[in-house]
Write a protein that holds these residues in place. Structure first.
Motif, short mmCIF file in Angstrom:
data_model
loop_
_atom_site.label_atom_id
_atom_site.label_comp_id
_atom_site.label_asym_id
_atom_site.label_seq_id
_atom_site.Cartn_x
_atom_site.Cartn_y
_atom_site.Cartn_z
N LEU A 217 -2.23 -4.22 -46.80
CA LEU A 217 -2.69 -3.64 -45.54
C LEU A 217 -1.88 -4.22 -44.39
O LEU A 217 -1.45 -3.50 -43.48
CB LEU A 217 -4.18 -3.94 -45.35
N MET A 220 1.46 -2.60 -44.13
CA MET A 220 1.40 -1.31 -43.42
C MET A 220 1.27 -1.53 -41.91
O MET A 220 1.90 -0.82 -41.12
CB MET A 220 0.22 -0.48 -43.93
N MET A 242 -5.10 2.61 -46.82
CA MET A 242 -4.86 3.16 -45.48
C MET A 242 -6.17 3.67 -44.87
O MET A 242 -6.36 4.85 -44.64
CB MET A 242 -3.82 4.28 -45.56
N LEU A 309 -3.09 4.47 -38.78
CA LEU A 309 -1.99 4.43 -39.74
C LEU A 309 -1.63 5.82 -40.24
O LEU A 309 -0.45 6.14 -40.41
CB LEU A 309 -2.34 3.50 -40.90
N THR A 389 -3.40 6.15 -51.06
CA THR A 389 -2.56 5.40 -50.12
C THR A 389 -1.16 5.20 -50.67
O THR A 389 -0.16 5.40 -49.96
CB THR A 389 -3.20 4.04 -49.80
N LEU A 393 2.18 6.74 -48.98
CA LEU A 393 3.27 5.93 -48.45
C LEU A 393 4.61 6.35 -49.03
O LEU A 393 5.62 6.41 -48.33
CB LEU A 393 3.00 4.45 -48.73
#
Length: 544
Positions: A217, A220, A242, A309, A389, A393
């Motif tokens: 996390l 990110m 996310m 995000l 997530t 990504l």
């Protein structure tokens, strides 16, 4: 005069200071002379401060760089872990630090003695932004450094001490913001690396930031944070999530503002103002905050974090760097508190899903059928947090023109499988670090077997080659293709196996779910999924 920033500054014969042990390596870094220890072919430096102690008036302030020192500073022992509550008794992740305190902003360096412009991997530990420390045996960087990379692990402020936002703290700030102190610590540690790692034989232009769970996390957050831009060249995110993020001053997406959360926390612990909060004992405050239900998160303040995000990555505003990203097949098997118990019968389960998911219910039930509710609930919770997530990504970095390498860790071993923990959360870490010997007391012990050692060697090869070149490769193992148009990924099962199209239908379902919640503006997206989900909004323009 300082010596050059290459391996020649490692003075491995004798230190000139009386405090230096004979034969201890001494590095002449811009911050000052640092004396470490020899471990095989490595020079190891523990407990190097990268920022001043955030105590007294510096509590809830951005980190202040540590000033340079004179003389030789011994770096033989781990620094204190940052203040954290006691671990949950019996947790397989429980590994209480030997010492902790507010004076905790330190890092550790493992450097090959012959390093010269070596790639650098900076590790951010997990622990829900509440616990953990760089000193944990899982994160020992010895084996990775033996692959020719310099490993740096960092401590950063946790819990209420690391993430408290409050109107009075914002009023103190020249930027009018508060919170995000733990994230600012990570950024300061990366700045320290940029200034100093060359003296240890590292290449400041080839830094990979890496982490697992809350560490991922954090990766990110760093990819999304303008102040972190250009401090790293690659990123690794293991089991990232996310989720929706609080806003500093506004209630958004079903969450109170970060400042309001801070105001409520102060009232809950009986503190009339920030001065009273600063006067509280750090450990007592940390425990009280947990009991009051305070959760530490980054917050969108327009300065350190400028947007959700999902928005930052949709808009291509994240760091344009190569990415290695993935998750574990059994994430929730060791995190069952994140998943609800199954309903009494399959009909109740299906009725709830149809009510809450509406036109998406058929897609949901095809992936997570009522015929095996227990497994379906575990799989859905895993996918809503970690699998979606990871693939998201990979998709977003690919859209930026950057290579993204996706993985599924699905490796089991006898003791874990016997306990129903196949591929559990964080179980890839001892393979990535080669630290099967350093797992916590309740961790299912990895078998001392040649096949397990070969598997770990392969993962260390993939990870360190990615840090070196931006492409993961391993001797004698299959090529790992970038996600790209073929939706490629590496399946780490008994052995690494390249595959394509991870879990068909999974990403589309969870992307639609998050998109609708985001569009509504009143619903968070985190672990309120499956039978715990609110009724989803109807399909809208821009959302599937």
């Amino acid at each position: 005069m300082r010596m050059g920033v290459c391996a020649a500054v490692l003075l491995l014969a004798h230190a000139t200071s009386a405090s230096a042990a004979p034969g201890g390596p001494v590095v002449n870094a811009p911050v000052g002379l640092v004396e470490g220890q020899v471990v095989g072919d490595l020079a190891v430096f523990k407990g190097i401060p990268y920022a001043q102690p955030p105590v007294g008036p510096l509590r809830w302030k951005p980190p202040v760089p540590v000033p340079s020192w004179t003389g030789v500073r011994p770096a033989h022992d781990f620094g204190a872990a940052c203040v954290q509550p006691p671990p949950r008794p019996g947790s397989l992740y429980a590994d209480p630090p030997a010492k902790m305190g507010e004076d905790c902003l330190s890092l550790k360096v493992w450097a090959p003695k012959a390093a010269k412009r070596a790639p650098v991997l900076v590790w951010i530990h997990g622990g829900a932004l509440v616990g953990g420390a760089s000193s944990e045996g899982l994160y020992d960087g010895t084996r990775l450094a033996e692959h020719g990379v310099i490993v740096v692990s960092i401590n950063y402020r946790l819990g209420v001490l690391g993430y408290l936002a409050h109107p009075d703290l914002s009023a103190e700030s020249p930027d009018g913001v508060s919170g995000n102190y733990g994230l600012l610590d990570q950024i300061e540690a990366l700045r320290w690396v940029q200034r100093n790692i060359g003296a240890f034989g590292g290449d400041p232009a080839n830094v990979t930031v890496a982490g697992e769970s809350a560490g991922a996390l954090s990766v990110m957050y760093l990819m999304a944070s303008p102040p972190a831009r250009d401090l790293f060249a690659k990123a690794i995110a293991q089991s990232a999530y996310m989720i929706s993020t609080p806003t500093l001053k506004e209630a958004r997406y079903g969450e109170q503002s970060a400042e309001e959360n801070g105001r409520r926390l102060a009232a809950a612990v009986g503190a009339a103002d920030v001065a009273a909060l600063r006067g509280m004992d750090a450990e007592a405050l940390t425990v009280a905050a947990v009991k009051a239900g305070y959760g530490p998160w980054g917050n969108i303040d327009g300065h350190v974090l400028t947007g959700q995000l999902v928005d930052v990555f949709d808009q291509g505003r994240q760091a344009p760097v190569p990415l290695l990203v993935g998750f574990n097949s059994g994430e929730i098997r060791s995190l069952r508190f994140l998943a609800p118990p199954p309903p009494t019968d399959a009909a109740t389960y299906e009725t709830a899903i149809r009510h809450q998911y509406g036109d998406l219910a058929d897609a949901y039930l095809a992936l997570y059928p009522a015929s095996d509710m227990g497994e379906s609930i575990l799989a859905n919770t895993r996918d809503a947090l970690y699998a979606w997530t990871s693939e998201r990504l990979a998709i977003k970095q690919t859209a930026l023109g950057q290579p993204a390498f996706l993985y599924l860790f699905d490796h089991g071993y006898p003791e874990a499988d016997a306990k129903g923990l196949h591929g559990f959360h964080a179980s890839e870490i001892p393979y990535v670090f080669g630290t099967a010997h350093g797992t916590p007391p309740y961790w299912p012990k990895v078998a001392d077997a040649p096949a397990e050692a070969r598997f770990s060697d392969a993962m260390m090869d993939y990870w360190t080659s990615f840090a070196r070149t931006g492409t993961p490769s391993a001797a004698g193992q299959p090529a790992w293709q970038p996600y790209d148009g073929a939706a490629a990924y590496m399946h780490f099962a008994a052995t690494p196996q390249p595959e394509t199209h991870l879990m068909p239908g999974m990403y589309a379902l969870h992307e639609a779910t998050v998109c609708r919640r985001h569009a509504a503006g009143t619903l968070p997206w985190n672990w309120n999924t499956g039978i715990m989900s609110p009724v989803l909004p109807a399909k809208t323009a821009g959302c599937p």
